[in-house]
Design a protein around this motif. Sequence first.
Motif, mmCIF file in Angstrom:
data_model
loop_
_atom_site.group_PDB
_atom_site.id
_atom_site.type_symbol
_atom_site.label_atom_id
_atom_site.label_comp_id
_atom_site.label_asym_id
_atom_site.label_seq_id
_atom_site.Cartn_x
_atom_site.Cartn_y
_atom_site.Cartn_z
ATOM 1 N N TYR A 119 1.321 7.619 -7.709
ATOM 2 C CA TYR A 119 1.266 6.261 -8.251
ATOM 3 C C TYR A 119 2.168 6.158 -9.477
ATOM 4 O O TYR A 119 2.135 7.022 -10.360
ATOM 5 N N GLU A 169 -3.988 -8.599 -9.784
ATOM 6 C CA GLU A 169 -5.420 -8.278 -9.746
ATOM 7 C C GLU A 169 -6.090 -8.826 -8.494
ATOM 8 O O GLU A 169 -7.037 -8.230 -7.990
ATOM 9 N N GLU A 229 0.818 -1.205 0.000
ATOM 10 C CA GLU A 229 0.000 0.000 0.000
ATOM 11 C C GLU A 229 0.862 1.271 0.000
ATOM 12 O O GLU A 229 0.426 2.324 -0.442
ATOM 13 N N ASP A 278 -6.943 -5.846 -6.056
ATOM 14 C CA ASP A 278 -6.168 -5.189 -7.104
ATOM 15 C C ASP A 278 -5.260 -4.118 -6.494
ATOM 16 O O ASP A 278 -5.737 -3.171 -5.868
ATOM 17 N N TRP A 279 -3.935 -4.286 -6.699
ATOM 18 C CA TRP A 279 -3.039 -3.254 -6.196
ATOM 19 C C TRP A 279 -2.002 -2.808 -7.221
ATOM 20 O O TRP A 279 -0.924 -2.313 -6.894
ATOM 21 N N THR A 286 -5.014 -0.601 -13.368
ATOM 22 C CA THR A 286 -5.628 -0.933 -12.083
ATOM 23 C C THR A 286 -7.035 -0.369 -12.018
ATOM 24 O O THR A 286 -7.314 0.692 -12.592
ATOM 25 N N ASN A 287 -7.907 -1.077 -11.356
ATOM 26 C CA ASN A 287 -9.277 -0.588 -11.139
ATOM 27 C C ASN A 287 -9.455 0.015 -9.761
ATOM 28 O O ASN A 287 -10.574 0.364 -9.380
ATOM 29 N N ARG A 288 -8.375 0.132 -9.012
ATOM 30 C CA ARG A 288 -8.467 0.734 -7.689
ATOM 31 C C ARG A 288 -8.417 2.252 -7.829
ATOM 32 O O ARG A 288 -7.388 2.843 -8.185
ATOM 33 N N GLU A 289 -9.536 2.888 -7.545
ATOM 34 C CA GLU A 289 -9.673 4.322 -7.774
ATOM 35 C C GLU A 289 -8.668 5.120 -6.938
ATOM 36 O O GLU A 289 -8.157 6.158 -7.398
#
Length: 546
Positions: free
Chosen positions: A195, A141, A96, A148-149, A184-187
């Motif tokens: 990022y 994913e 993270e 997902d990260w 990535t789909n992590r908003e």
Amino acid sequence: MDVLNSPVLNKGAAFPLAERKALGLSGLLPPEISSLETQVSRAYLQYQQLPDAVSKNVYLTALHDRNEVLFHRLFAEHLQEMIPIVNDLTVGLAMEQYQHESRRPRGVYLSIDDIDGIEEAFTNFGASAGDIDLVLATDAEQILGLGDWGVGGIEVSIGKLAICSSAGGIDPNRVIPVMLDVGTNREALLQDPTYIGNRHPRIRGEQYDRFIETYVEAVRRRFPLALLQWEDLAPPNGRRILDKYRAQMCTFNDDMQGTGAICLAAAISAARVRGTRLHTERIVVFGAGAAGIGVADQMASAMVAEGLPEQEARKRFWLVDQQGLLTTETTDLKDHQVPYARPARESSRWKRTASGVGLAEVVRNVQPTVLVGASNVSQAFTSAIVDDMASHTERPVFLILSRPQLHAEASPADLISWTGGNALIATGNLYSPFTYNGLTYVIAQLSNALISPGLALGAVVCRATRISDGMLAAAASAVSSLVTVRHQGASLLPHLDDLRLGSKVVAAAVIEAARAEGIAGVKIGSIERQIDSLMWQPAYSPIAAI
């Protein structure tokens, strides 16, 4: 300074006087010449003084980036304690913060936005055809506990390879961690200005498949002897990729096959306790994702090896997911779930809820002997369900994969007390021994580290042309053979504290299976001698100036 800045060459204060003079290190190191053993003790003391798991992960990462031999020696001596720090959920917590920290790049980063650059990336890595034994890739994913990260998922590849080297003796100089960055789909990541991965939603479909195909072909062409391992792909992608390539090359999906094999090992041990054969079990799997299907696949394959026809083997399984029991009338079955869909007429009179036939009703009607938890639904195995199962099975078996403990379908303490001490349990979480009615129960841990390093070592030593179900079954049987289960409360699986020895046993069994199936690429005389000669040891080698 070049030597000190190379984690492969650096020995820190352990450089002997002659090497210090020859390599121009005089005055760049403290005068005391330390042994590797002293360095390990000092590093472990520093590690113990750190306040939390994330700090320990950061410390081990820094050590890995500074001195590879010292890192692997420390790790190898404390595997039971450190695997959860280097892998598992702690690496997720560290992930993270990936883009917020300045970490040394390690491995190969491939972008779906630059498919044509895959060849150049591997060229820049600098390894030739015979230099690499293991390539481990993730698209990050479905990372345990995080989902997902994105590009931070490279830490998964690095951590898994560290286990393969420290526990399995795979030379860390002959491996490549790979990040397959498809977005990535992590908003939160997409909106984070720091990022450092592809800043767009995950790309799927034809472009994703072309990216994977280009990657696989590049690895096969450049490193034809290497094992290609996959980690943390979403189940549909993981299954499709494995099905496409497993007959063509030496490739392995740890989430499906590794998880399936370690559960098979626990099931074999449980069958030894009960005096039964695997093909007689009735198995309910709660959670039909990558792990649940992987368990069913490996156990079904083992039943076939015991003589049961494949179709009959699949009939020994009942899979329950979000939509209830999977049947031929379930409308949204995934390809990997279809072989296990039950005939709809079988459950036509069973009680239904809005989401179909639930777990309790399946257990009541099926009367399973083995219950697998791979759902991440906390406390799903209620006392009523367990009581129902125990009423018709003297020694019910519970294989609980869901992690962390917060997501586990039941705790071992509850399962033992609800069954009057008769439950046979293996779980993905680490639990302390539990005392019930004056008897101590040691809870087996379903750790892929008991399987994957030895499997990889065996495949590398014999240059296997593919990873077969027979090799996986042999690995599972080898793991089960390492424990004595005749005493009430004994663990179904070995501990992780002597994993290098266990990996050698697994590797030998894998080589035997590959040789029997004709898929070993080289002839081996003494298997044990060949394994010993090729297992990498975390020890300093002499360094000469040229």
